[in-house]
Design a protein around this motif. Structure first.
Motif, short mmCIF file in Angstrom:
data_model
loop_
_atom_site.label_atom_id
_atom_site.label_comp_id
_atom_site.label_asym_id
_atom_site.label_seq_id
_atom_site.Cartn_x
_atom_site.Cartn_y
_atom_site.Cartn_z
N PHE A 199 53.21 34.98 43.25
CA PHE A 199 53.74 34.56 44.14
C PHE A 199 54.70 35.65 43.91
O PHE A 199 54.81 35.71 44.74
N LYS A 228 49.74 31.40 50.29
CA LYS A 228 50.40 30.92 49.90
C LYS A 228 51.97 30.21 48.90
O LYS A 228 51.93 29.16 48.27
N GLU A 230 49.25 38.23 42.57
CA GLU A 230 48.29 37.37 42.77
C GLU A 230 47.62 36.83 42.17
O GLU A 230 47.55 34.94 41.89
#
Length: 161
Positions: free
Chosen positions: A88, A122, A83
């Motif tokens: 991601f 995200k 991260e």
């Protein structure tokens, strides 16, 4: 390889050396030795290394040994490092592995919440985050993080509408 092995005698806790040696052993048909050095590199980097290095060694290890077992606490650190380095999809796959492989480990609870947040915040996939938050609340209704999960669940539901 022999030069790096000699360097390891002087610096047995150098994760970079373990990583390099791990990459060289398969070239001389010694996969078990490679696996051991990948495990050492991951262990050292998970404790003290920069996130970029931890992600790199984990990626390299999994390229050669997809079944390489990594301890739950190390998977948490790898997911965090992924991260931090904006990788991601790697963070997602590591959290999924942690939840599926180590469902009864204490780290699994936070991994589920983190995966939901990752998907929602995200990766912008609130529809995939909602079932995770719901499952989290079913499995951990009395968790100190249950209020956070409820808030994320409500936010994700609103984002879908």
């Amino acid at each position: 390889l022999s030069q790096y092995r000699r360097l390891l005698l002087d610096s047995p806790n150098d994760p970079g050396l373990h990583h390099t040696v791990a990459l060289l052993y398969p070239q001389v048909n010694q996969p078990d030795a490679a696996r051991r050095h990948f495990e050492q590199a991951i262990s050292h980097y998970a404790r003290t290394g920069p996130p970029e290095a931890l992600v790199r060694v984990f990626f390299d290890a999994r390229q050669l040994f997809p079944e390489l077992a990594v301890r739950p606490a190390q998977l948490v650190r790898i997911a965090s490092a992924a991260e931090q380095t904006l990788q991601f999809s790697m963070a997602q796959s590591v959290l999924v592995e942690l939840i599926e492989r180590y469902s009864s480990a204490p780290e699994s609870e936070m991994a589920m919440l983190r995966l939901g947040r990752l998907l929602f915040e995200k990766l912008e996939q609130p529809a995939r985050a909602v079932p995770l938050f719901e499952e989290y609340l079913r499995r951990f209704p009395n968790s100190p993080n249950a209020d956070h999960a409820r808030r994320f669940l409500n936010d994700a539901r609103r984002a879908i509408m």
